[in-house]
Design an enzyme around this catalytic site. Structure first.
Site, PDB file in Angstrom:
ATOM      1  N   THR A  91       0.847  -1.190   0.000  1.00  0.00           N
ATOM      2  CA  THR A  91       0.000   0.000   0.000  1.00  0.00           C
ATOM      3  C   THR A  91       0.883   1.241   0.000  1.00  0.00           C
ATOM      4  O   THR A  91       1.856   1.319   0.750  1.00  0.00           O
ATOM      5  CB  THR A  91      -0.933   0.030   1.220  1.00  0.00           C
ATOM      6  N   PHE A 137       1.268   5.175   0.721  1.00  0.00           N
ATOM      7  CA  PHE A 137       0.726   6.259   1.535  1.00  0.00           C
ATOM      8  C   PHE A 137       1.401   7.571   1.146  1.00  0.00           C
ATOM      9  O   PHE A 137       2.571   7.581   0.733  1.00  0.00           O
ATOM     10  CB  PHE A 137       0.970   6.006   3.028  1.00  0.00           C
TER      11      PHE A 137
END
Length: 429
Positions: A305, A307
């Site tokens: 992921t 960010f």
């Protein structure tokens, strides 16, 4: 010389009792007002009115002037008149109030004693980018992957959990937090569209990025076995990322979506749900006293992921390390200019790392009238683009100058260092 004092703001709260006003925190500086209406007595009986507030401001202003002029004779006022009978002017109105709020005892005053220094701009400067005192907002509860991303982006920071993405944006805008770390895309689930919309709605700047490998675990209460489970709860993307593994484990359970992974573990533990498991991190299991029934249950070990780190002010772009720049643009005449925009980067050998389209909220539908084919309806889009170049580079500046000629709206969301951390498959540690 007259001391002109501005009127108090409309939202000024006056404290007339004996309870001191609360602390006002600005960055790392804590300021407390020491002026209290009950500690001052005016000889002519003036109470806590608007004029008194203005008089107090004039006193403070006159004392600042007197500190800046140490060579003045004792008793000389800021306006050049001496003694206690001097006439002060407040917003153009003369008053004979004795402006000596606090009696000063000069008998025991040590002239060699160091005096407090006035505040300077350094006292109010923002916290360092990578300091241990940074307050970093993230969405979720303790144990969430966003909390781990905040810790990776700003080690030893004070992580501030927020129940929604928009609350994290507002926490930075209202100076409750110094930074926010929020997800924008996942290698399996794709883009987090909500945060792309919020990037456009708010005025925060992207100042960095961090990529976090995601390692999912199946959690349950102590003593619960897999065959006892009837449902599994977690974030929708976590459920999708573990779908095949859950089937291989032979779990014939219902899947239910909740707001975040760690919140699912907290919910199971708080309600003592012995028929329910949660998909979350190993840290969430430690925090909420749950057992790990299965470790690393994500369908793809290459689950990462991305960010972004958000701040109130942008950083100064540099050229001594790899940078990435994020922009958003739109055009009044639809998507026909997209090829021209992309060619501006291709001509200068600038690599694009992402392009994302989102419907234009203020103008979602565009009507096109054609005398031969009638009226057609088309969606209007905003385009988000990430490219590998710093805004300090001339080629990036020229590319955006050309893009601006083709678009009706262009905004730079941030130019920031790329996350160059060596990538490795997600692990339990």
């Amino acid at each position: 010389m007259q001391a002109i004092v501005p009127s108090p703001p409309h939202n000024l709260k006056c404290f007339t009792g004996t309870t001191p006003p609360p602390l006002a925190r600005v960055g790392r500086l804590v300021v407390q007002s020491v002026y209290r209406s009950d500690s001052v007595h005016f000889s002519n009986g003036v109470g806590s009115s608007r004029a008194d507030w203005q008089s107090s401001c004039a006193i403070l202003a006159s004392k600042v002037v007197s500190q800046q002029q140490p060579n003045e004779k004792p008793g000389a006022g800021a306006a050049g008149s001496g003694g206690a009978d001097h006439v002060a002017a407040v917003n153009g109105h003369k008053t004979t109030i004795d402006l000596s709020l606090v009696p000063i005892d000069t008998a025991d005053k040590d002239i060699n004693k160091p005096q407090p220094k006035p505040l300077t701009i350094t006292d109010l400067s923002p916290a360092p980018m990578h300091g241990s005192q940074l307050r970093v907002a993230y969405q979720g509860v303790p144990g969430a992957y966003s909390e781990a991303a905040a810790g990776k982006a700003y080690p030893n920071c004070e992580a501030i959990p927020c129940d929604q993405f928009e609350v994290a944006f507002q926490a930075v805008e209202l100076w409750i937090a110094d930074r926010a770390v929020l997800p924008v895309e996942n290698s399996l689930g794709g883009s987090i569209h909500r945060n792309y919309d919020l990037l456009l709605r708010h005025r925060l700047h992207i100042v960095g990025e961090v990529q976090l490998p995601v390692h999912h675990c199946l959690l349950a209460l102590p003593g619960v076995r897999k065959e006892y489970l009837t449902r599994v709860i977690s974030h929708p993307q976590a459920l999708a990322q573990c779908e095949l593994t859950l089937t291989k484990l032979g779990l014939n359970v219902a899947r239910e979506a909740v707001d975040d992974t760690a919140g699912a573990a907290e919910f199971v533990a708080a309600n003592n749900l012995r028929d329910t498991a949660a998909i979350a991190s190993a840290r969430a299991a430690d925090l909420y006293g749950m057992n790990i029934l299965a470790d690393g249950i994500q369908d793809d070990s290459s689950n990462v992921t991305r960010f972004v780190m958000l701040a109130r002010e942008p950083i100064i772009p540099r050229t001594d390390r790899p940078f990435k720049t994020s922009i958003v643009f739109a055009h009044d005449k639809g998507t026909s200019v997209l090829f021209k925009v992309l060619s501006a980067f291709a001509f200068r050998n600038i690599s694009l790392t992402k392009i994302e389209s989102r419907p234009h909220r203020n103008r979602p539908i565009r009507l096109v009238d054609d005398e031969n084919e009638g009226t057609a309806k088309h969606f209007e889009y905003m385009f988000y683009v990430d490219f590998e170049a710093s805004m300090a580079e001339v080629r990036a500046q020229n590319a955006l100058a050309e893009v601006q000629e083709f678009t009706s709206f262009l905004r730079v969301l941030g130019s920031y260092p790329m996350d160059m951390t060596p990538w490795c498959p997600s692990r339990g540690d």
